[in-house]
Design an enzyme around this catalytic site. Sequence first.
Site, PDB file in Angstrom:
ATOM      1  N   LYS A  14       1.028  -1.332   0.286  1.00 24.15           N
ATOM      2  CA  LYS A  14      -0.056   0.252   0.007  1.00 24.15           C
ATOM      3  C   LYS A  14       0.747   1.184  -0.089  1.00 24.15           C
ATOM      4  O   LYS A  14       2.048   1.235   0.493  1.00 24.15           O
ATOM      5  CB  LYS A  14      -0.933  -0.082   1.284  1.00 24.15           C
ATOM      6  CG  LYS A  14      -1.580   1.181   1.573  1.00 24.15           C
ATOM      7  CD  LYS A  14      -2.249   0.916   2.998  1.00 24.15           C
ATOM      8  CE  LYS A  14      -3.082   2.202   3.570  1.00 24.15           C
ATOM      9  NZ  LYS A  14      -2.119   3.466   3.755  1.00 24.15           N
ATOM     10  N   LYS A  19       7.637   0.726   1.489  1.00 27.62           N
ATOM     11  CA  LYS A  19       8.518  -0.120   0.335  1.00 27.62           C
ATOM     12  C   LYS A  19       9.565   0.513   0.054  1.00 27.62           C
ATOM     13  O   LYS A  19      10.588  -0.490  -0.146  1.00 27.62           O
ATOM     14  CB  LYS A  19       7.452   0.061  -0.894  1.00 27.62           C
ATOM     15  CG  LYS A  19       6.055  -0.685  -0.795  1.00 27.62           C
ATOM     16  CD  LYS A  19       5.307  -0.502  -2.005  1.00 27.62           C
ATOM     17  CE  LYS A  19       5.158   0.744  -2.538  1.00 27.62           C
ATOM     18  NZ  LYS A  19       4.020   1.516  -1.557  1.00 27.62           N
ATOM     19  N   LYS A  45       6.667   8.812  -8.873  1.00 28.43           N
ATOM     20  CA  LYS A  45       7.230   9.660  -8.022  1.00 28.43           C
ATOM     21  C   LYS A  45       8.813   9.756  -8.114  1.00 28.43           C
ATOM     22  O   LYS A  45       9.327  10.532  -7.859  1.00 28.43           O
ATOM     23  CB  LYS A  45       7.006   9.197  -6.584  1.00 28.43           C
ATOM     24  CG  LYS A  45       5.357   9.821  -6.288  1.00 28.43           C
ATOM     25  CD  LYS A  45       5.362   9.743  -4.719  1.00 28.43           C
ATOM     26  CE  LYS A  45       5.616   8.443  -3.904  1.00 28.43           C
ATOM     27  NZ  LYS A  45       5.034   7.508  -4.353  1.00 28.43           N
ATOM     28  N   ASP A 131      -1.022  -0.049  -4.758  1.00 24.09           N
ATOM     29  CA  ASP A 131      -1.919  -1.211  -4.791  1.00 24.09           C
ATOM     30  C   ASP A 131      -1.734  -1.460  -6.821  1.00 24.09           C
ATOM     31  O   ASP A 131      -1.427  -0.866  -7.331  1.00 24.09           O
ATOM     32  CB  ASP A 131      -3.586  -0.543  -4.916  1.00 24.09           C
ATOM     33  CG  ASP A 131      -4.365  -1.964  -4.248  1.00 24.09           C
ATOM     34  OD1 ASP A 131      -3.893  -2.927  -4.482  1.00 24.09           O
ATOM     35  OD2 ASP A 131      -5.390  -1.578  -3.543  1.00 24.09           O
TER      36      ASP A 131
HETATM   37  N1  LIG Z   1      10.291   0.907   9.736  1.00 24.98           N
HETATM   38  C1  LIG Z   1      10.036   2.255   9.717  1.00 24.98           C
HETATM   39  N2  LIG Z   1      10.215   2.941  11.045  1.00 24.98           N
HETATM   40  C2  LIG Z   1      10.087   4.421  10.796  1.00 24.98           C
HETATM   41  N3  LIG Z   1       9.674   5.227   9.549  1.00 24.98           N
HETATM   42  C3  LIG Z   1       9.614   4.299   8.568  1.00 24.98           C
HETATM   43  C4  LIG Z   1       9.598   3.044   8.662  1.00 24.98           C
HETATM   44  N4  LIG Z   1       9.451   2.498   7.282  1.00 24.98           N
HETATM   45  C5  LIG Z   1       9.145   3.638   6.624  1.00 24.98           C
HETATM   46  N5  LIG Z   1       9.101   4.681   7.281  1.00 24.98           N
HETATM   47  C6  LIG Z   1       8.948   5.949   6.914  1.00 24.98           C
HETATM   48  O1  LIG Z   1       7.840   6.190   6.332  1.00 24.98           O
HETATM   49  C7  LIG Z   1       7.805   6.872   5.291  1.00 24.98           C
HETATM   50  C8  LIG Z   1       7.127   6.276   3.814  1.00 24.98           C
HETATM   51  O2  LIG Z   1       8.160   5.217   3.476  1.00 24.98           O
HETATM   52  P1  LIG Z   1       8.262   4.952   2.148  1.00 24.98           P
HETATM   53  O3  LIG Z   1       8.657   6.191   1.278  1.00 24.98           O
HETATM   54  O4  LIG Z   1       9.328   4.110   2.170  1.00 24.98           O
HETATM   55  O5  LIG Z   1       6.761   4.175   1.658  1.00 24.98           O
HETATM   56  P2  LIG Z   1       6.502   3.875   0.398  1.00 24.98           P
HETATM   57  O6  LIG Z   1       5.453   2.577   0.562  1.00 24.98           O
HETATM   58  O7  LIG Z   1       7.635   3.454  -0.686  1.00 24.98           O
HETATM   59  O8  LIG Z   1       5.569   4.998  -0.041  1.00 24.98           O
HETATM   60  P3  LIG Z   1       4.951   5.194  -1.605  1.00 24.98           P
HETATM   61  O9  LIG Z   1       3.890   4.383  -1.808  1.00 24.98           O
HETATM   62  O10 LIG Z   1       4.588   6.679  -1.514  1.00 24.98           O
HETATM   63  O11 LIG Z   1       6.005   5.128  -2.538  1.00 24.98           O
HETATM   64  C9  LIG Z   1       9.131   7.582   5.059  1.00 24.98           C
HETATM   65  O12 LIG Z   1       8.898   8.752   5.633  1.00 24.98           O
HETATM   66  C10 LIG Z   1       9.823   6.530   5.970  1.00 24.98           C
HETATM   67  O13 LIG Z   1      10.957   7.098   6.624  1.00 24.98           O
HETATM   68 MG   LIG Z   2       7.826   4.537  -2.620  1.00 26.63          MG
END
Ligand SMILES: Nc1ncnc2c1ncn2[C@@H]1O[C@H](COP(=O)(O)OP(=O)(O)OP(=O)(O)O)[C@@H](O)[C@H]1O
Ligand SMILES: [Mg+2]
Lengths: 291, 481
Positions: A14, A19, A45, A131
């Site tokens: 999600k 991720k 992005k 998703d």
């Molecule tokens: N285990 C964790 N502990 C603390 N913060 C976290 C952790 N995992 C992710 N984050 C924080 O959550 C935020 C979102 O993470 P990330 O960008 O990796 O998500 P994503 O799933 O790639 O998002 P998107 O779908 O927008 O690409 C970031 O600011 C990241 O620092």
């Molecule tokens: Mg991401």
Amino acid sequence: MAEKIGKHIAIYGKGGIGKSTTTSNISAALAEAGYKVIQIGCDPKSDSTNTLRGNNYLPTVLDSLREGNKIHLEDISVKGFGGVLCIESGGPVPGVGCAGRGINASVSLLQELHLFEEFKPDFVLYDVLGDVVCGGFAVPIRDGITDRAYVVSSSDFMALYAANNLFKAINKYAPTGGAKLGGVIANSMKPGYHREIVEDFVEKTGTSIAGYVNRSIDVQQSELYGKTVIEAKPKSAQADIYRNLAKYIAGNEDLVVPNPLGAAELKEWARDWGDRIYDIENGVVSVAEAI
Amino acid sequence: MSEVIKEPRNGCALHGALQTVQEIKGVVPVIHANAGCGVIHYLANKGTSGGNSSYSGLSIPGTAIQERHVIFGGASRLREQIKNTIKVVKGDLYVILNSCESAMVGDDVDAMTREIVEQGEPVLDTLVAGFNGGPYYGYEHVMADIFRTIDGVKPSEKKTDPYLVNILGIIPGKDPYWQGNLEEIKRILEGIGLKVNVFFGPYGGVRDLINAKNAALTINFSRWGELPARILEEWYEIPILQRPSLPLGTEQVLDLATAVAETIHIDEERIKSFFGNEEVYENDLLLRAREDLIEYDNSQTAVLVGDEEQVIRLGRFLNDFLGKEIKAVILTDALKTDEEHVTDNQELLKEITDSIYITSDQKKIEDIIRSEKPEVIFGSSLEKRIANRLEIPVVETSYPVFEKLILNKADAGIRGTISFMEEYITVVNQYEAEKRKQLLSYVKGEKGGKLWQEQSQKRSYSKKLTLVTQSQTKESLSARM
Ligand SMILES: Nc1ncnc2c1ncn2[C@@H]1O[C@H](COP(=O)(O)OP(=O)(O)OP(=O)(O)O)[C@@H](O)[C@H]1O
Ligand SMILES: [Mg+2]
Ligand code: SF4
């Protein structure tokens, strides 16, 4: 398709679930362990590899496609921490065009450029956005591009809902050569019943947990420096968590075709957990009893 | 489950819209699609009757969108294309036709169009993605969108003309005789004192589109004009006269005039004198064909293949005027269930025949014809194959018609009655003549031929014989000497 060079792994989950953070830390940990790694951000992005390359500018594959010039691998890739080759697929500006087709086109283009033959990676990680909303986003798990997928999820219902959707996609494509599931990466785990929820979900869907990643301030801090935890805080406990996760993923050959829950089943399951959580929060029962 | 349609005769919505606007003088179509969409339409119609209008095939402005436009959106490519088109192609109205790609990617073409209209350019757009439907859908929607937006692009004051009528429901190109038919309807309506917006062909144009709102009545000659007619009714309170088909024969035409007279005041004397003259003309000409008409056995049974409007028009005429038995009709445009239209011609069709089929699958069409065993087919050139097999003639009345140029010939109205009879009798006569010729050559080539061959062989043998005897004589002579 020719013999695959390296293990190709797709990471789904999600939006905002972690991720990119998790994938980058896995890549960094694998590189640290001496493997040749490519990380491909499949997200308009184009922020997947930020922490691997110190937030430096990297033109995306689709940017170069848009310009229409001849594309060279050097123009669209850069080596980041530990030599991880960083690539961002990119995409249209929000609200315009078709991002799904974009992912499709950039993955084909990378194949045409003989990326894998040139770089000879041990691991290729695809960080795929959000998703599985349409066919375009299922490309990395279809057509034999990757052979294994992992899904990042917390114990939140919507995160598990997205995971269940990915299971549906895998279920659909695996019989015709699509990827299978390596496991669920349980991210942002807080103490309490959160683990149990995810554990119950994987049991119900015939899947397994690849690893638990705690919610940690180290992650956020490292991110602010434009680094992975592995690079910024190599001695931290969080770095070890990512190292263990990377090790598991590198060695795991236990791939399954999940049994996703039906819509009604999933709702039922969620309501059941809602009741249990209510009881726990209100001190009616202890965690152990509730489970 | 979807099924395969063999040799479908209908294109997609984009194609219907394209052939519609192509025939409106002053309109420049701009196709927002990949290059194939326009070209396939051109190629499909290249060999058919009617030729090509001014903007056709490779000369139609188009965005020819590529993968990068799908990914990043094609709106800016469209903007570029419209601007360039306006610079190099002079037009009174530019109509953007949006295809499947544009619809799937979700290009905001409306916003793009608004931007260009604000700069003072006469542009409008319509979404006619092929996956939405066939050419009929395209015709209806492009006409409806034109009527919805033309006033914003080409503003004018509304001044209702009590004698002006709009003609809708005939899709250019889908009726091989559309041009002649429109001209004929115009001639008739003008003959009884009306003015007509035909929209298409040399007598139509953008002016008709602008004037549509000033009409006192819209006459819709098939189900396929319902949507644009309804727009004119809702927006400009123009009543609709819904007809099942164009009229064919004086009786039908008179019936139309009577129906029109219910809404528009028409001078009775004028109607009388017009029809009086027409009747004299028609009778005079048909009288000349009396021998053919009498000689030809009209009791021959027929199957009709074509769009619903054509089938009803010809079916009623053949039934009422020629007393022909129609074994079956095959509708190539109708939908099995049509919830979009109120027109229901079931009763009318039943009066023509009990066997009513809906299909555009050539295999099924051939099977139906084979089982109905007609003695003549009224259909398209596609029916020639089965006709050849069954050794019966085809009178080509519906799309597509190959190897024939049809510019302004009609098969509706009063003059259309004459040219329809001409065509019918010509086809049947030629067919009979061809059959006689074949029979003759068969007799000559096969049976008689063998006899002749044997004889000629004998003849050459006897020639050889005489030569031999001659030379022998020479030899014996010289020996003797
Ligand atoms: N285990 C964790 N502990 C603390 N913060 C976290 C952790 N995992 C992710 N984050 C924080 O959550 C935020 C979102 O993470 P990330 O960008 O990796 O998500 P994503 O799933 O790639 O998002 P998107 O779908 O927008 O690409 C970031 O600011 C990241 O620092
Ligand atoms: Mg991401
Ligand atoms: S169906 Fe769609 S893609 Fe095909 S020609 Fe029509 S508009 Fe183009």
